[in-house]
Design a protein around this motif. Sequence first.
Motif, mmCIF file in Angstrom:
data_model
loop_
_atom_site.group_PDB
_atom_site.id
_atom_site.type_symbol
_atom_site.label_atom_id
_atom_site.label_comp_id
_atom_site.label_asym_id
_atom_site.label_seq_id
_atom_site.Cartn_x
_atom_site.Cartn_y
_atom_site.Cartn_z
ATOM 1 N N HIS A 59 56.129 29.994 45.905
ATOM 2 C CA HIS A 59 54.683 30.148 45.745
ATOM 3 C C HIS A 59 54.250 30.208 44.275
ATOM 4 C CE1 HIS A 59 53.274 30.493 49.849
ATOM 5 N NE2 HIS A 59 54.281 31.298 50.145
ATOM 6 N N PHE A 60 55.056 29.641 43.391
ATOM 7 C CA PHE A 60 54.679 29.687 41.973
ATOM 8 C C PHE A 60 53.376 28.933 41.737
ATOM 9 C CE2 PHE A 60 54.876 28.665 37.445
ATOM 10 C CZ PHE A 60 55.226 29.899 36.920
ATOM 11 N N GLY A 61 53.205 27.810 42.395
ATOM 12 C CA GLY A 61 51.951 27.070 42.265
ATOM 13 C C GLY A 61 50.770 27.859 42.788
ATOM 14 N N THR A 62 50.996 28.614 43.881
ATOM 15 C CA THR A 62 49.926 29.458 44.415
ATOM 16 C C THR A 62 49.553 30.549 43.425
ATOM 17 O OG1 THR A 62 50.896 29.102 46.604
ATOM 18 C CG2 THR A 62 49.200 30.791 46.435
ATOM 19 N N MET A 63 50.542 31.071 42.709
ATOM 20 C CA MET A 63 50.257 32.075 41.677
ATOM 21 C C MET A 63 49.281 31.514 40.648
ATOM 22 S SD MET A 63 54.026 33.667 40.864
ATOM 23 C CE MET A 63 55.138 34.192 42.165
ATOM 24 N N LEU A 64 49.554 30.302 40.191
ATOM 25 C CA LEU A 64 48.718 29.694 39.159
ATOM 26 C C LEU A 64 47.301 29.441 39.666
ATOM 27 C CD1 LEU A 64 51.249 27.118 37.633
ATOM 28 C CD2 LEU A 64 50.651 29.390 36.773
ATOM 29 N N SER A 65 47.195 28.935 40.891
ATOM 30 C CA SER A 65 45.858 28.668 41.436
ATOM 31 C C SER A 65 45.106 29.967 41.701
ATOM 32 C CB SER A 65 45.967 27.850 42.719
ATOM 33 O OG SER A 65 46.667 28.558 43.729
ATOM 34 N N THR A 66 45.825 31.006 42.084
ATOM 35 C CA THR A 66 45.189 32.301 42.332
ATOM 36 C C THR A 66 44.668 32.905 41.037
ATOM 37 O OG1 THR A 66 46.611 32.710 44.251
ATOM 38 C CG2 THR A 66 45.520 34.617 43.280
ATOM 39 N N ILE A 67 45.455 32.812 39.982
ATOM 40 C CA ILE A 67 45.011 33.309 38.671
ATOM 41 C C ILE A 67 43.722 32.609 38.250
ATOM 42 C CG2 ILE A 67 45.524 33.173 36.202
ATOM 43 C CD1 ILE A 67 46.921 35.480 37.301
ATOM 44 N N ALA A 68 43.650 31.310 38.496
ATOM 45 C CA ALA A 68 42.496 30.522 38.061
ATOM 46 C C ALA A 68 41.206 30.971 38.734
ATOM 47 C CB ALA A 68 42.746 29.044 38.341
ATOM 48 N N SER A 69 41.297 31.515 39.939
ATOM 49 C CA SER A 69 40.091 31.916 40.674
ATOM 50 C C SER A 69 39.970 33.422 40.847
ATOM 51 C CB SER A 69 40.103 31.260 42.062
ATOM 52 O OG SER A 69 41.235 31.666 42.803
ATOM 53 N N SER A 70 40.737 34.193 40.070
ATOM 54 C CA SER A 70 40.855 35.627 40.338
ATOM 55 C C SER A 70 39.772 36.496 39.690
ATOM 56 C CB SER A 70 42.228 36.126 39.875
ATOM 57 O OG SER A 70 42.392 35.929 38.481
ATOM 58 N N ARG A 71 38.871 35.890 38.930
ATOM 59 C CA ARG A 71 37.832 36.701 38.288
ATOM 60 C C ARG A 71 36.647 36.943 39.215
ATOM 61 N NH1 ARG A 71 38.371 36.562 32.436
ATOM 62 N NH2 ARG A 71 36.223 37.264 32.297
ATOM 63 N N ALA A 72 36.566 36.198 40.324
ATOM 64 C CA ALA A 72 35.428 36.305 41.234
ATOM 65 C C ALA A 72 35.788 37.142 42.461
ATOM 66 C CB ALA A 72 34.988 34.911 41.681
ATOM 67 N N GLY A 73 34.744 37.515 43.229
ATOM 68 C CA GLY A 73 34.957 38.167 44.515
ATOM 69 C C GLY A 73 35.209 39.651 44.466
ATOM 70 N N ALA A 74 34.906 40.321 43.357
ATOM 71 C CA ALA A 74 35.186 41.752 43.261
ATOM 72 C C ALA A 74 34.159 42.595 43.992
ATOM 73 C CB ALA A 74 35.250 42.175 41.791
ATOM 74 N N ALA A 75 32.999 42.036 44.317
ATOM 75 C CA ALA A 75 31.959 42.757 45.065
ATOM 76 C C ALA A 75 31.588 44.079 44.396
ATOM 77 C CB ALA A 75 32.415 42.992 46.499
ATOM 78 N N GLY A 76 31.477 44.074 43.071
ATOM 79 C CA GLY A 76 31.101 45.274 42.341
ATOM 80 C C GLY A 76 32.259 46.163 41.968
ATOM 81 N N GLY A 77 33.473 45.820 42.431
ATOM 82 C CA GLY A 77 34.646 46.632 42.113
ATOM 83 C C GLY A 77 35.447 46.021 40.977
#
Length: 508
Positions: A59-77
């Motif tokens: 899942h190394f590729g999934t790690m990279l794609s997850t990092i790329a989209s990980s700044r969103a979706g915190a819902a205030g947290g």
Amino acid sequence: MAAPGALPAAAAADTCDEGPVVCALQAADDAFYIYVLFALLIAVGLYFTIRTRAVQFRHFGTMLSTIASSRAGAAGGISSFQAFAVGLAARVGIGNVAGVALAIVAGGPGALFWMWVVALIGMATSFIESTLAQIFKERGRDFTFQGGPAYYIKNGLRSRTWGAVFAVMCIVSVGVTVVMVQTNSLAQVLGATVVSIKPWMVGAALVVLTGPIVLGGLKWVARVTEVVAPLMALVYVLVTAVVIVLNSGDLPRVLGEVLRGALGVDQALYGVSGGIVAAVLNGVRRGLFSNEAGLGTVPNAAGTATVAHPVRQGLIQSFGVFVDTIVVCTATGLLILLATGTYRPGDDRLVGAVLTQRAVVEHLGEWTVWPMVVLIFVLVFSTVLGCYSYSQVNVNFLGGERRAEQAFGLLLTAAAYAGTVLTLPAVWALTDIALGLLGLINLVAIVRLGPWALGALHDFEAQAARGVAEPVFIGHGNPLLPGDTVEGVWEAPPADGAPGAGGAVGRA
């Protein structure tokens, strides 16, 4: 973060001149790591590598794609990326500058190879512990979550007592003594490099920078570290990239030295103890305590993130091990080994961060002295912020409210200053032992709770196989799990799509 010790037990005993109490602590510390903790950390890493079918590689590729989209979706947290940055801030500290240099001096170039090996194995351990931190997290205040070993010991193993034991040990060791030894190292390095800088000046600067941030709470720490931690790692790696390009002709020689040293071919040349044993022991020790996989520290940050599925955060924190060791520690190792005028096999006159700094000066010139001073300062500063985050989660576990958080912030700030002006040989040894005991408790917990993380991984992969773009975790009534997760977290979202128990739609 890195453990203070660097030498095998025999070498440490031969070189200790700190007095009988400190020497006894160092001897006990070395014996505990070499004969107990090292074996457990590696065994657990191999066990989870096999059980997850090498998730860190698949899942190394999934790690990279997850990092790329990980700044969103915190819902205030706290976002997934912010939690990753906090973990990276604590991982990438003075140990990456000084610790790698110590490992190479003590174990030769081959130590770098063994750092790579334990990092690749430890990525699986980091995945499991960070996924568990998400599975068993609880709701905090202000749209945030709290998670980590204390929480998965309480909620997964049903033992609040052992959770509290871990929490107290983490607060004292990480939030106070680790902070002191980090800033103590910083003061020593800066004092040896720029004589006009006095220890109290370093302490005062840390107080001015650290105090306002930690008193603002976890969200402020997350906001600062999401900028500082990746930036400092990037700058350091870019410096190394320039050095490698300028010395590209010598790179095959250096990589050859690393491989020969790792296999004991050049054992007459390297290490205070010589040979493959010194390379393995020093590389493994420095690698384990630079990337922190299995010690139970990083999950305290991982559990604070707001994500749709626990496996997402597990993968991101596993990638943090890769960044810490394969990228940043390798950068330090190559800087040193390419500096033929600064580093010579078996020469221990220059050690630690001073050796790394002199290597940079050799490659790029004297003008780099002050930039390296600033970089080392920022490395320690970010580690202190990471230590605050880890410890604050455990303050909350013990029932601390806002005033308790602020009181701890003041305590940590005081510890940061004290570390710069005190001599701390005994504290260094005790910190090492305390971190090792944290790791021991954590390893037992994650092995027993492994089926939960493996079930979550199967759930994530099953959804991905069905073509679900963003897998959503349901922790109640999930047949892939041994039971239900904590009430109020990970329930199914309402059918009408309105925000449910997880906060945002599909988010926990």
